[in-house]
Design a protein around this motif. Structure first.
Motif, PDB file in Angstrom:
ATOM      1  N   ASN A 381       0.885  -1.327  -0.003  1.00 51.43           N
ATOM      2  CA  ASN A 381      -0.216  -0.081  -0.065  1.00 51.43           C
ATOM      3  C   ASN A 381       0.892   1.146   0.128  1.00 51.43           C
ATOM      4  O   ASN A 381       0.726   2.248  -0.705  1.00 51.43           O
ATOM      5  CB  ASN A 381      -0.807  -0.029   1.173  1.00 51.43           C
ATOM      6  N   TYR A 385       1.231   4.300  -2.809  1.00 49.44           N
ATOM      7  CA  TYR A 385       0.995   5.604  -2.806  1.00 49.44           C
ATOM      8  C   TYR A 385       2.324   6.263  -3.398  1.00 49.44           C
ATOM      9  O   TYR A 385       2.180   7.522  -4.136  1.00 49.44           O
ATOM     10  CB  TYR A 385       0.897   5.843  -1.316  1.00 49.44           C
ATOM     11  N   ILE A 401      -5.113   1.262  -3.399  1.00 50.32           N
ATOM     12  CA  ILE A 401      -5.172   2.382  -2.441  1.00 50.32           C
ATOM     13  C   ILE A 401      -6.472   3.213  -2.212  1.00 50.32           C
ATOM     14  O   ILE A 401      -6.824   4.069  -1.391  1.00 50.32           O
ATOM     15  CB  ILE A 401      -3.879   3.364  -2.146  1.00 50.32           C
ATOM     16  N   LEU A 445      -1.116  13.405  -3.266  1.00 46.15           N
ATOM     17  CA  LEU A 445      -0.158  12.794  -4.300  1.00 46.15           C
ATOM     18  C   LEU A 445       0.892  13.805  -4.786  1.00 46.15           C
ATOM     19  O   LEU A 445       2.059  13.614  -4.932  1.00 46.15           O
ATOM     20  CB  LEU A 445      -1.068  12.040  -5.308  1.00 46.15           C
ATOM     21  N   ILE A 460       1.677   9.770   4.880  1.00 49.83           N
ATOM     22  CA  ILE A 460       0.870   8.844   4.737  1.00 49.83           C
ATOM     23  C   ILE A 460       0.011   8.317   5.762  1.00 49.83           C
ATOM     24  O   ILE A 460      -1.331   8.201   5.986  1.00 49.83           O
ATOM     25  CB  ILE A 460       1.180   7.547   3.565  1.00 49.83           C
ATOM     26  N   TYR A 466      -3.765   6.745   7.086  1.00 47.99           N
ATOM     27  CA  TYR A 466      -3.454   5.384   6.794  1.00 47.99           C
ATOM     28  C   TYR A 466      -3.325   4.763   8.194  1.00 47.99           C
ATOM     29  O   TYR A 466      -3.832   3.661   8.297  1.00 47.99           O
ATOM     30  CB  TYR A 466      -2.359   5.109   6.028  1.00 47.99           C
TER      31      TYR A 466
END
Length: 665
Positions: A381, A385, A401, A445, A460, A466
């Motif tokens: 994951n 990203y 994701i 991003l 993240i 996350y």
């Protein structure tokens, strides 16, 4: 080889039940093979009426080979096998089963995958989940539990019950059985069919069992039936080395053997031929803290020896560097790499150590399957990203994701092989709340594009959310969020030294290639340091042993909450300690992946018998009474005492005062 009096007593045993307590390195295999020979040559027993049971196919083969060497091949006919092999033989004659009726592991996993797909379960760690569920089903079967009263540790009771029943249904429809069915069906057969039971009782008139401490309930129930009416049951094991409760092993079966068979005799193999006195004394000072065990006074043939080295390190990298330095020093002293081992509690621990071994070109072998950190679903994951932040717009990456954390993005919105944010927004049209989520993902991003891998993982975790997602998933899976966060911490720490995604990805690629190379070279390069979990180290021995990460939460494991769990963890640490023949190093770290750790209480228990600690304990007892330190506190307080002693010239009164302050707080 010299045979001592205790061994001789066991070897010469003829009829009736006997319990042989066999400490580490006490020659239990010798006793079993010699006693089998004695039954044939001295007591005239037909070899075909003797059954020798071990827990693994490899151990059974080794036992048979040693016996045939001992007898010069004259003992042909003795039955050597595992519980499963013996019980399946009984089923074959009764039900005409063949190996085609035994489910293969691949097929078993496929059954579970199909069941999960049918239930539409969203499981991140599918492989681990299947292993855990299969283990639970095994436990339910081997204990012959009522499914209605079973509390699952991996999912809700309702889901577990559905999975269990669906799995059983598929087995029956395919006319297949698994390894647990072999035990359950064999027990049910022998209970219902007295005529069949009588045939096998006549066949197996003398039964010898190795590693008896690992037996489970249904195995024991069958053995008790087969041993009747003579009860020529010769069991060998060490209750202090029972470490498979999670598989259904019941150490209390061995502890209660004399109650089940009041006429049974007992002998202690009390001489350790493996370890030096220093190591044996260290092990004894640890295991005596378990309450539910046979008390033993183990002697050693190898007097003296080097002191057990116990060291505390500030950080993991310092510990790993010291392990490598010591290994190379021992190698220069003509100790082959193959006579050295690094032991750890779980197979997820040695990633950073493997890095260090690679750096110094130290050959190593992995006795267990060491999971590749970068193949973990959390790593997948995180890396996904990063790839998206670098500009990759593959549909598969977005699907990976999209809802980690939950954004409620449908698979249908990713229609093209390359994803464009403009089209995503068009798909959701006037749904303002969804457009906000898409904008936030695009912003995240873009922000990550020029970050270092370390900074990106931090963003993240916190900025994208996350870490909160992992906490929610842990609750669904009934596991501690801390376990998943630890993986995230390790991943972030591994990225610390790299400035760009490209540099880190290159390191990951090299690491993966090296792991593959090591796996391929294991059979070719015999002279390699062994990396072994404590569980897998059982039965092995090495001249030099390193026990790493001796910290609370690791060993004992954080899941050890009940007293029975803690005693099992102590037995596991005891197994690790007793693998060492001459040199034993026990290392503990104060910090791991930016998290403060405390030293394992087991280390404190090992230190308790040192002279200055005895003196300190006397001062406490004299001044404040013997009950001031609870047994559960002793190990951890001693560690504190040891550290104070290292930091300053030992002032016994000062150390005692600090220990008491710790007790009171």
């Amino acid at each position: 080889m010299e045979i001592n009096q205790s061994q001789l007593t066991a070897i010469n045993h003829n009829k009736g039940p006997m319990l042989v307590l066999a400490g580490p390195g006490s020659g239990k295999t010798l006793v079993i093979t010699r006693r089998t020979e004695q039954l044939i040559n001295q007591y005239g027993v037909n070899p075909q009426n003797i059954l020798v049971i071990t827990f693994t196919k490899a151990a059974a083969g080794e036992m048979k080979e040693r016996f045939l060497r001992l007898t010069g091949g004259k003992g042909q006919g003795v039955n050597f096998g595992t519980f499963h092999a013996v019980f399946f033989t009984i089923l074959k004659y009764a039900y005409h089963y063949s190996t085609a009726n035994i489910i293969h592991e691949d097929q078993k996993n496929q059954f579970f995958r199909e069941i999960m797909e049918h239930l539409e379960l969203e499981i991140e760690d599918e492989k681990e989940f299947i292993l855990s569920i299969a283990s639970e089903i095994s436990l339910v079967k081997s204990e012959r539990m009522d499914l209605e009263h079973y509390y699952s540790i991996n999912c809700s009771e309702e889901i577990f019950k559905i999975i269990y029943q669906a799995y059983e249904s598929r087995l029956r429809k395919a006319n297949l059985i698994d390894f647990d069915d072999m035990l359950v069906l064999c027990y049910e057969l022998l209970i219902k069919r007295g005529d069949i039971l009588a045939v096998w009782q006549k066949k197996f008139q003398y039964i010898l069992i190795d590693e008896f401490q690992d037996i489970n309930k249904v195995q024991y129930d069958i053995i008790k039936l087969l041993a009747l009416p003579e009860n020529n049951l010769f069991i060998v094991g060490d209750d202090d080395q029972s470490v498979y409760r999670f598989r259904g092993a019941k150490p209390e079966i061995m502890l209660n053997f004399n109650k089940d068979y009041p006429e049974s005799k007992r002998v202690l193999l009390d001489v350790n031929y493996r370890s030096t006195a220093k190591i044996a004394e260290c092990a004894a000072s640890l295991i005596k803290n378990n309450r539910k065990r046979f008390r033993k006074n183990i002697q050693t043939k190898r007097q003296g020896g080097e002191e057990v080295v116990i060291k505390f390190f500030q950080q993991l990298k310092e510990q790993n560097s010291m392990v490598v330095v010591n290994i190379l020093q021992y190698y220069k002293k003509d100790i082959p790499f193959s006579d050295m081992a690094v032991l750890f509690r779980t197979n997820t621990q040695p990633r950073a150590l493997i890095d260090k071994l690679m750096e110094y070109n130290v050959p190593f072998q992995m006795k267990d399957m060491i999971p590749n950190l970068y193949d973990h679903w959390i790593a997948v994951n995180i890396i996904t990203y990063m790839k998206l932040a670098m500009g990759n717009r593959d549909r598969g990456l977005f699907l990976q994701i999209a809802n980690r954390p939950k954004r409620y993005l449908s698979r249908e919105c990713f229609q093209d092989s390359k994803v464009e944010f403009v089209k995503l927004k068009e798909y959701y049209g006037d749904k303002e709340w969804m457009l906000d989520r898409i904008d936030k993902l695009e912003y995240d991003l873009e922000l990550m594009r020029d970050m270092s891998p370390y900074a990106a993982i931090n963003y993240i975790r916190k900025g994208i959310g996350y870490e909160d997602y992992l906490t929610e998933y842990a609750a669904f899976r009934r596991i501690k969020a801390e376990e998943l966060i630890d993986t995230l911490n390790e991943l972030q720490d591994s990225a610390r030294e790299y400035k760009t995604y490209g540099e880190w990805f290159l390191h990951i690629s090299k690491y993966q290639e090296e792991l593959k190379k090591q796996a391929q070279n294991q059979k070719q390069n015999k002279d390699s340091v062994a990396l072994v979990t404590m569980h897998s180290s059982k039965g092995l021995e090495y001249k030099a042993v390193f026990i790493v990460d001796a910290n609370e939460g690791i060993t004992p494991h954080r899941k050890a909450l009940l007293e029975a769990d803690m005693e099992e963890e102590r037995r596991l640490f005891y197994v690790a300690v007793t693998r060492a023949k001459e040199y034993l190093h026990i290392y503990s770290v104060k910090e791991r992946y930016n998290k403060e750790l405390t030293c394992s209480r087991f280390v404190g228990e090992l230190l308790l018998d040192r002279e200055y600690l005895k003196a300190g304990t006397k001062i406490i007892h004299k001044t404040y009474g013997a009950g001031i330190i609870k047994s559960n506190d002793r190990g951890r307080l001693v560690i504190y005492f040891e550290e104070l002693k290292r930091e300053r010239t030992l002032d016994l009164e000062y150390c005692v005062q600090n220990m008491l302050l710790t007790i009171k707080t």
